[in-house]
Write an enzyme that holds these catalytic residues in place. Structure first.
Site, short mmCIF file in Angstrom:
data_model
loop_
_atom_site.label_atom_id
_atom_site.label_comp_id
_atom_site.label_asym_id
_atom_site.label_seq_id
_atom_site.Cartn_x
_atom_site.Cartn_y
_atom_site.Cartn_z
N ASP A 95 0.83 -1.19 0.00
CA ASP A 95 0.00 0.00 0.00
C ASP A 95 0.88 1.25 0.00
O ASP A 95 1.86 1.35 0.76
CB ASP A 95 -0.90 -0.02 1.25
CG ASP A 95 -1.75 1.21 1.37
OD1 ASP A 95 -2.61 1.41 0.50
OD2 ASP A 95 -1.56 1.97 2.34
N GLU B 25 1.69 -0.56 -5.02
CA GLU B 25 0.74 0.50 -5.35
C GLU B 25 1.63 1.73 -5.57
O GLU B 25 2.10 2.32 -4.60
CB GLU B 25 -0.26 0.73 -4.23
CG GLU B 25 -1.26 1.82 -4.57
CD GLU B 25 -2.18 2.16 -3.41
OE1 GLU B 25 -3.36 2.48 -3.67
OE2 GLU B 25 -1.74 2.12 -2.25
#
Length: 700
Positions: free
Chosen positions: A343, A379
């Site tokens: 993330d 990401e």
């Protein structure tokens, strides 16, 4: 209680059959107390007797698995200097393998009094804090081994542990919403029928529910608020939280592996749940604030934040890097997971202010003999300046391709001048990845994910409808590149319903037949809706859970998705290991890929530049694949002709000459999901309805 010196390694608590060793890092501590808790909450404190290399440690005989514990760190409390030790606060072990309980946001959890940020709060937080748990590391893996499924053969399925199973009629109620629920035969059968090869679980590291959400009757449903990087979240355990969640998680992984399905974890190493300078003192802040967090230079009371959550982990510090690498290795070696999706990964590359693809974190990953061998998915953005880094990660990494998502959405909703971009994304985004010798697998292709509209909502809403989140519809992305097909939200109009279903199939067909690695968001194959809410991060309820009863009514879509997955698995032309060359590779005079107009002639520069062009035929030459199989033989496949019509009117496509192939069969038709490949194409033209993709399969 007599404590032995013990060992500084490994960090955390380590049970050896006769007792438990405890070790914790802190450079600023002057004294550290180990606190043991009985079942009735009685606390026993023991000073850790030894300090080696900034690690405090001790060994306690006859301390068994299930023992709850925490730490109290004595040291300086000078917030302006970045020092926040306070022994009144019970702290989680950063290396805790299991966590019991949850916090209740009592004032004692904070280092200051509410309403007076400059005060000092010495109330004991132990009655309101989570406790670390000693675990038994033994588990019968039954010869479980890593599956090592190649990227180009992978189909990833993003899933939420709780949301997937809470409403599944075939999953027993006592295991719904748990790791055991994901491992239930009904769920595994669904994954297998769908053809996915990996389940990417949204955060399962121990996380915290925000107080602002709980005050509204909401919760941190998605879980992007980590406090324990080694502990499986206890809220997903079905039969106990005194270490049992570790056994349950391992059992889930073992069951999925037996079914041939890998497990990828969505991990949040960019920040923690302690928030900004006004947040609670739960663990890292009270142990060594300067080591674990990035502080504002010149005013270390405040936290440098590129994550939008209040703090950023200090990846410039050796101990934070060690924590991340130890955590990654633990989940691979002890929990047998097969990869990670990071993330806000750009935040991990910020050694100073800018994003650096040669940062120490990437060097450590690249050199690690364990972590470097699993799937690593970035990401590739954060909320800081220069944080959007799609295409900017090192060769070992793959990336969520945000440009793929945006382009496919634009193309199928009829956005002008999107054809050339669509062609680039469909063929693996060589413009993003080829220059540094990466391959099509560097692109994790997705159109929807947990963050944003579901696929059904993408074709049903022009605007977000997030009123249930309690933020006056201000949260969530406002520019969704969606199209409601003429009516906002649900409708009984049969024409609009049919168009939405066709648009859904168009997007799924594009996703599964593109070069790169496809990722399906959970429930998209079932027609899952969130009622237009594109930010259900706080909705732990039926709005976000998969409605399996409603999904049963859309079995045609599930079957269509499964057929796409089979088509991809059976034909290597859709999962090439190298980019297209745009030239003949076998001396037959036909390129490995050809872009054709509806009249069967090659596309010209003028055709590509035309703003109105939304039709295209894509020829994929099965004899022009440069890959080799396990025996070193040239890979050969059938050829395919994809007739793509994103225009609002029907289009007649003229089939190219015999050099491109013959004996075409209709393998797939998004306007007719029943097409099964048995229909042979007679004549030299094919009529393609508006907003439709037809896939023709040629003679092998």
């Amino acid at each position: 209680m007599h404590i032995w010196p013990g060992s500084p390694y490994p960090l955390g608590s380590a049970f050896d059959g006769g007792g438990t060793n405890f070790a914790i890092f802190s450079e600023v501590a002057e004294r550290i107390e180990l606190c043991l808790f009985d079942d009735d909450g009685t606390e026993t404190r023991v000073d850790l007797p030894e300090r080696n290399g900034l690690v405090w440690h001790g060994y306690l005989p006859r301390v068994w698995p299930g023992q709850r514990y925490g730490y109290r760190v004595h040291g300086p409390y000078e917030p302006a200097a970045g020092l926040r030790c306070n022994p009144a606060k019970l702290l989680l072990d950063p290396y805790a393998k299991a966590v019991d309980g949850r916090i209740d946001w009592d004032e004692s959890l904070f280092a200051y009094r509410f309403g007076d940020p400059d005060s000092v709060n010495d109330d004991d937080s132990a009655p309101h804090a989570m406790k670390s748990v000693v675990i038994n590391p033994f588990f019968d893996w039954q010869n479980d081994q890593p599956l090592r499924i190649p990227y180009n053969e992978s189909i990833i399925y993003e899933a939420h542990v709780k949301g997937m199973t809470m409403r599944h009629p075939d999953v027993p109620e006592d295991v719904r919403g748990s790791y055991a629920g994901i491992a239930h035969p009904a769920m595994i059968q669904h994954f297998r029928d769908l053809g996915v090869t990996a389940v990417e679980l949204m955060p399962v590291h121990q996380f915290v529910h925000d107080s602002t959400l709980e005050e509204k009757g909401l919760s941190n449903y998605w879980g992007y608020n980590t406090i324990g990087f080694f502990a499986p979240h206890n809220g997903y355990a079905s039969f106990g939280t005194r270490g049992e969640q570790v056994y349950e998680f391992k059992s889930m992984v073992r069951a999925l592996h037996k079914a041939g399905i890998e497990v990828i974890l969505d991990v949040v190493y960019n920040h923690t749940a302690e928030g900004n300078h006004m947040g609670p003192t739960l663990s890292f802040r009270g142990i060594d604030n300067q080591a674990y967090y990035r502080l504002v230079e010149g005013d270390e009371k405040f936290y440098y934040d590129t994550t939008g959550t209040g703090n950023s982990l200090n990846v410039r510090h050796h101990e934070s890097l060690r924590l991340i690498m130890d955590s990654l290795r633990y989940w691979v070696t002890e929990m047998h997971v097969d990869g990670f999706r990071f993330d806000l990964a750009s935040s991990l590359a910020r050694e100073f202010h800018e994003v650096d693809r040669l940062a120490a974190f990437f060097d450590l990953v690249n050199q690690d003999p364990v972590v470097s061998q699993v799937k690593l998915i970035a990401e590739p953005w954060d909320v800081g300046e220069g944080g959007y880094q799609v295409g900017g990660f090192p060769p070992l990494w793959t990336e969520w391709n945000g440009k793929y998502r945006d382009t496919v959405r634009d193309f199928w909703r009829g956005e002008p001048a999107s054809l050339g971009e669509f062609a680039s994304r469909f063929t693996g985004s060589s413009d993003l990845y080829e220059t540094d010798n990466r391959r099509p697998i560097a692109s994790i292709n997705f159109v929807t994910a947990h963050d944003g509209f579901t696929l059904r909502d993408l074709v049903s809403y022009n605007e977000k409808h997030n009123e249930a989140n309690g933020e006056d519809n201000r949260d969530g992305e406002s520019h969704n590149r969606s199209w409601n097909c003429g009516v906002e939200g649900e409708t009984d109009d049969p024409g609009i319903r049919e168009l939405r279903e066709r648009q859904t199939r168009n997007i799924l067909a594009t996703l599964l037949l593109s070069q790169g690695v496809p990722m399906i968001a959970h429930g998209d194959e079932l027609g899952r809706t969130q009622g237009g809410n594109n930010n259900v991060y706080c909705q732990d309820n039926e709005l976000s859970w998969v409605d399996w009863d409603a999904a049963a009514e859309r079995g045609t879509l599930t079957a269509f998705t499964a057929r796409l997955a089979r088509l991809r698995a059976e034909h290597p032309i859709f999962r090439r290991q190298r980019f297209f060359e745009g030239r003949p590779l076998r001396g037959d005079g036909i390129d490995d890929i050809a872009w054709l107009r509806p009249d069967g002639q090659p596309m010209t520069d003028q055709d590509w530049d035309a703003n109105h062009t939304q039709t295209l035929a894509i020829y994929l030459n099965g004899r022009g694949i440069p890959d080799r199989d396990d025996l070193g033989l040239q890979v050969v496949d059938d050829s395919f002709l994809l007739l793509v019509n994103a225009h609002h009117e029907p289009q007649t496509f003229t089939l190219p000459g015999a050099d491109y192939g013959k004996d075409w069969r209709r393998a797939l038709d998004t306007a007719d999901p029943s097409a099964d490949g048995s229909e042979h194409i007679d004549g030299v033209a094919v009529d393609v309805p508006a907003r439709t993709m037809v896939v023709l399969q040629g003679q092998g």
